[in-house]
Structures are given as C-alpha cells and as structure tokens.
Write a protein that holds these residues in place. Structure first.
Motif, PDB file in Angstrom:
ATOM      1  N   LEU A  30       1.090  -0.989  -0.255  1.00  0.00           N
ATOM      2  CA  LEU A  30       0.153   0.056  -0.077  1.00  0.00           C
ATOM      3  C   LEU A  30       1.093   1.733  -0.487  1.00  0.00           C
ATOM      4  O   LEU A  30       0.527   2.268  -0.650  1.00  0.00           O
ATOM      5  N   MET A  31       1.884   1.234   0.396  1.00  0.00           N
ATOM      6  CA  MET A  31       2.941   2.570   0.920  1.00  0.00           C
ATOM      7  C   MET A  31       3.296   2.369  -0.016  1.00  0.00           C
ATOM      8  O   MET A  31       3.821   3.850  -0.537  1.00  0.00           O
ATOM      9  N   ALA A  32       4.296   1.586  -1.156  1.00  0.00           N
ATOM     10  CA  ALA A  32       4.899   1.698  -2.238  1.00  0.00           C
ATOM     11  C   ALA A  32       3.674   2.090  -3.074  1.00  0.00           C
ATOM     12  O   ALA A  32       4.246   2.640  -4.603  1.00  0.00           O
ATOM     13  N   ALA A  33       2.129   1.850  -3.404  1.00  0.00           N
ATOM     14  CA  ALA A  33       1.726   2.162  -4.433  1.00  0.00           C
ATOM     15  C   ALA A  33       0.830   4.274  -4.167  1.00  0.00           C
ATOM     16  O   ALA A  33       1.007   4.662  -4.903  1.00  0.00           O
ATOM     17  N   ARG A  34       1.209   3.946  -3.184  1.00  0.00           N
ATOM     18  CA  ARG A  34       0.927   5.690  -2.291  1.00  0.00           C
ATOM     19  C   ARG A  34       1.864   6.898  -2.603  1.00  0.00           C
ATOM     20  O   ARG A  34       1.883   7.818  -2.875  1.00  0.00           O
ATOM     21  N   GLY A  35       3.461   5.983  -3.590  1.00  0.00           N
ATOM     22  CA  GLY A  35       4.440   6.993  -3.768  1.00  0.00           C
ATOM     23  C   GLY A  35       5.332   6.892  -2.336  1.00  0.00           C
ATOM     24  O   GLY A  35       4.996   7.207  -1.094  1.00  0.00           O
ATOM     25  N   GLY A  36       6.691   7.795  -2.931  1.00  0.00           N
ATOM     26  CA  GLY A  36       7.277   8.180  -2.140  1.00  0.00           C
ATOM     27  C   GLY A  36       8.354   7.237  -1.531  1.00  0.00           C
ATOM     28  O   GLY A  36       7.862   6.444  -1.204  1.00  0.00           O
ATOM     29  N   ASP A  37       9.587   7.445  -1.914  1.00  0.00           N
ATOM     30  CA  ASP A  37      10.837   6.673  -1.407  1.00  0.00           C
ATOM     31  C   ASP A  37      11.648   7.386  -0.175  1.00  0.00           C
ATOM     32  O   ASP A  37      12.382   6.184   0.391  1.00  0.00           O
ATOM     33  N   THR A  38      11.870   8.037   0.182  1.00  0.00           N
ATOM     34  CA  THR A  38      11.907   8.276   1.207  1.00  0.00           C
ATOM     35  C   THR A  38      10.642   8.627   2.144  1.00  0.00           C
ATOM     36  O   THR A  38       9.619   8.986   2.347  1.00  0.00           O
ATOM     37  N   VAL A  39      11.495   8.400   3.683  1.00  0.00           N
ATOM     38  CA  VAL A  39      10.628   8.440   4.645  1.00  0.00           C
ATOM     39  C   VAL A  39       9.826  10.075   4.583  1.00  0.00           C
ATOM     40  O   VAL A  39       8.449  10.722   5.042  1.00  0.00           O
ATOM     41  N   ALA A  40      10.746  11.087   4.723  1.00  0.00           N
ATOM     42  CA  ALA A  40      10.576  12.269   4.288  1.00  0.00           C
ATOM     43  C   ALA A  40       9.017  13.103   3.212  1.00  0.00           C
ATOM     44  O   ALA A  40       8.517  13.660   3.700  1.00  0.00           O
ATOM     45  N   GLU A  41       9.575  12.126   2.141  1.00  0.00           N
ATOM     46  CA  GLU A  41       8.638  12.192   0.789  1.00  0.00           C
ATOM     47  C   GLU A  41       7.397  11.418   1.398  1.00  0.00           C
ATOM     48  O   GLU A  41       5.869  11.977   1.079  1.00  0.00           O
ATOM     49  N   MET A  42       7.188  10.360   2.435  1.00  0.00           N
ATOM     50  CA  MET A  42       5.933   9.951   2.651  1.00  0.00           C
ATOM     51  C   MET A  42       5.090  11.215   3.616  1.00  0.00           C
ATOM     52  O   MET A  42       3.635  11.520   3.217  1.00  0.00           O
ATOM     53  N   LEU A  43       5.913  11.261   4.578  1.00  0.00           N
ATOM     54  CA  LEU A  43       5.748  12.795   5.977  1.00  0.00           C
ATOM     55  C   LEU A  43       4.654  13.967   4.639  1.00  0.00           C
ATOM     56  O   LEU A  43       3.856  14.136   5.244  1.00  0.00           O
ATOM     57  N   ASP A  44       5.540  14.275   3.957  1.00  0.00           N
ATOM     58  CA  ASP A  44       5.585  15.467   3.105  1.00  0.00           C
ATOM     59  C   ASP A  44       3.819  15.150   2.071  1.00  0.00           C
ATOM     60  O   ASP A  44       2.975  16.042   2.386  1.00  0.00           O
ATOM     61  N   ARG A  45       3.656  13.459   1.678  1.00  0.00           N
ATOM     62  CA  ARG A  45       2.657  13.302   0.691  1.00  0.00           C
ATOM     63  C   ARG A  45       1.310  13.261   1.743  1.00  0.00           C
ATOM     64  O   ARG A  45       0.234  14.087   1.383  1.00  0.00           O
ATOM     65  N   ASP A  46       1.958  12.732   3.084  1.00  0.00           N
ATOM     66  CA  ASP A  46       0.527  13.218   3.421  1.00  0.00           C
ATOM     67  C   ASP A  46       0.723  13.569   4.650  1.00  0.00           C
ATOM     68  O   ASP A  46      -1.047  14.126   5.151  1.00  0.00           O
ATOM     69  N   PHE A  47       0.973  15.288   4.996  1.00  0.00           N
ATOM     70  CA  PHE A  47       0.836  16.646   5.507  1.00  0.00           C
ATOM     71  C   PHE A  47      -0.106  17.120   4.376  1.00  0.00           C
ATOM     72  O   PHE A  47      -1.300  17.859   4.204  1.00  0.00           O
ATOM     73  N   THR A  48       0.187  16.617   2.754  1.00  0.00           N
ATOM     74  CA  THR A  48      -0.651  18.138   1.587  1.00  0.00           C
ATOM     75  C   THR A  48      -1.900  16.698   1.822  1.00  0.00           C
ATOM     76  O   THR A  48      -2.840  17.984   1.736  1.00  0.00           O
ATOM     77  N   PHE A  49      -2.583  15.762   1.911  1.00  0.00           N
ATOM     78  CA  PHE A  49      -3.294  14.678   1.845  1.00  0.00           C
ATOM     79  C   PHE A  49      -4.386  15.184   2.457  1.00  0.00           C
ATOM     80  O   PHE A  49      -4.979  15.823   2.554  1.00  0.00           O
ATOM     81  N   ALA A  50      -3.516  15.642   4.278  1.00  0.00           N
ATOM     82  CA  ALA A  50      -4.383  15.511   5.386  1.00  0.00           C
ATOM     83  C   ALA A  50      -4.948  17.213   5.683  1.00  0.00           C
ATOM     84  O   ALA A  50      -5.700  18.112   5.347  1.00  0.00           O
ATOM     85  N   LEU A  51      -4.659  17.902   4.942  1.00  0.00           N
ATOM     86  CA  LEU A  51      -4.600  20.193   4.496  1.00  0.00           C
ATOM     87  C   LEU A  51      -5.056  19.710   3.431  1.00  0.00           C
ATOM     88  O   LEU A  51      -6.103  20.482   3.648  1.00  0.00           O
ATOM     89  N   ASP A  52      -4.899  19.015   1.906  1.00  0.00           N
ATOM     90  CA  ASP A  52      -6.353  19.235   1.408  1.00  0.00           C
ATOM     91  C   ASP A  52      -7.153  19.349   1.628  1.00  0.00           C
ATOM     92  O   ASP A  52      -8.766  19.674   1.537  1.00  0.00           O
ATOM     93  N   LEU A  53      -7.553  17.613   2.130  1.00  0.00           N
ATOM     94  CA  LEU A  53      -9.042  17.184   2.785  1.00  0.00           C
ATOM     95  C   LEU A  53      -9.702  18.147   4.177  1.00  0.00           C
ATOM     96  O   LEU A  53     -10.695  18.798   4.261  1.00  0.00           O
ATOM     97  N   LEU A  54      -8.807  19.434   5.034  1.00  0.00           N
ATOM     98  CA  LEU A  54      -9.334  19.915   5.740  1.00  0.00           C
ATOM     99  C   LEU A  54      -9.711  21.045   5.296  1.00  0.00           C
ATOM    100  O   LEU A  54     -10.778  21.882   5.298  1.00  0.00           O
ATOM    101  N   ILE A  55      -8.927  21.914   4.297  1.00  0.00           N
ATOM    102  CA  ILE A  55      -9.888  23.207   3.333  1.00  0.00           C
ATOM    103  C   ILE A  55     -10.791  22.795   2.343  1.00  0.00           C
ATOM    104  O   ILE A  55     -11.883  22.863   2.433  1.00  0.00           O
TER     105      ILE A  55
END
Length: 66
Positions: A30-55
């Motif tokens: 599942l994590m591979a399908a979501r993208g992000g090769d590094t922990v920082a990229e995964m955290l950034d992607r998750d933050f962006t998704f959460a922010l978009d959801l909040l907005i």
C-alpha cells in the motif's frame, strides 16, 4: 541512524515475526502504491493530503452556511 534507515530496519524486523509478516507486506504494498521513496516524501505527501482534506471540509461548511 537516519529516518530512512530506521524505517527500513523496522520494516525488516517486523517481517521477521511470522504473525506480522503478511500484514507488514500488505502495508508495504500500500505504501509503495501511494508513492514516496523516503520517509520525508511520505510525510510530506501525508501532510499535503491531510491539509487538502481539511480545506475541503472548511469549504463544504462555508458552502453549507455553517
């Protein structure tokens, strides 16, 4: 140990436990399908998704007149 080293070490250790191995492999897929090769990229992607959801939620409340 970097975040990425820790993540890979923890994932490897978790797959050593037979009871957890299948669940961890499914999570890894599942994590591979979501993208992000590094922990920082995964955290950034998750933050962006959460922010978009909040907005989107705020916009829905404003449109509703709440």
């Amino acid at each position: 140990m970097t975040e990425d080293e820790y993540f890979h070490t923890a994932m490897h250790a978790a797959t050593e436990a037979p009871a957890a191995a299948r669940m961890i492999e499914e999570s890894r897929d599942l994590m591979a399908a979501r993208g992000g090769d590094t922990v920082a990229e995964m955290l950034d992607r998750d933050f962006t998704f959460a922010l978009d959801l909040l907005i989107a939620g705020i916009e829905a409340m404003v449109a509703k007149g709440a």
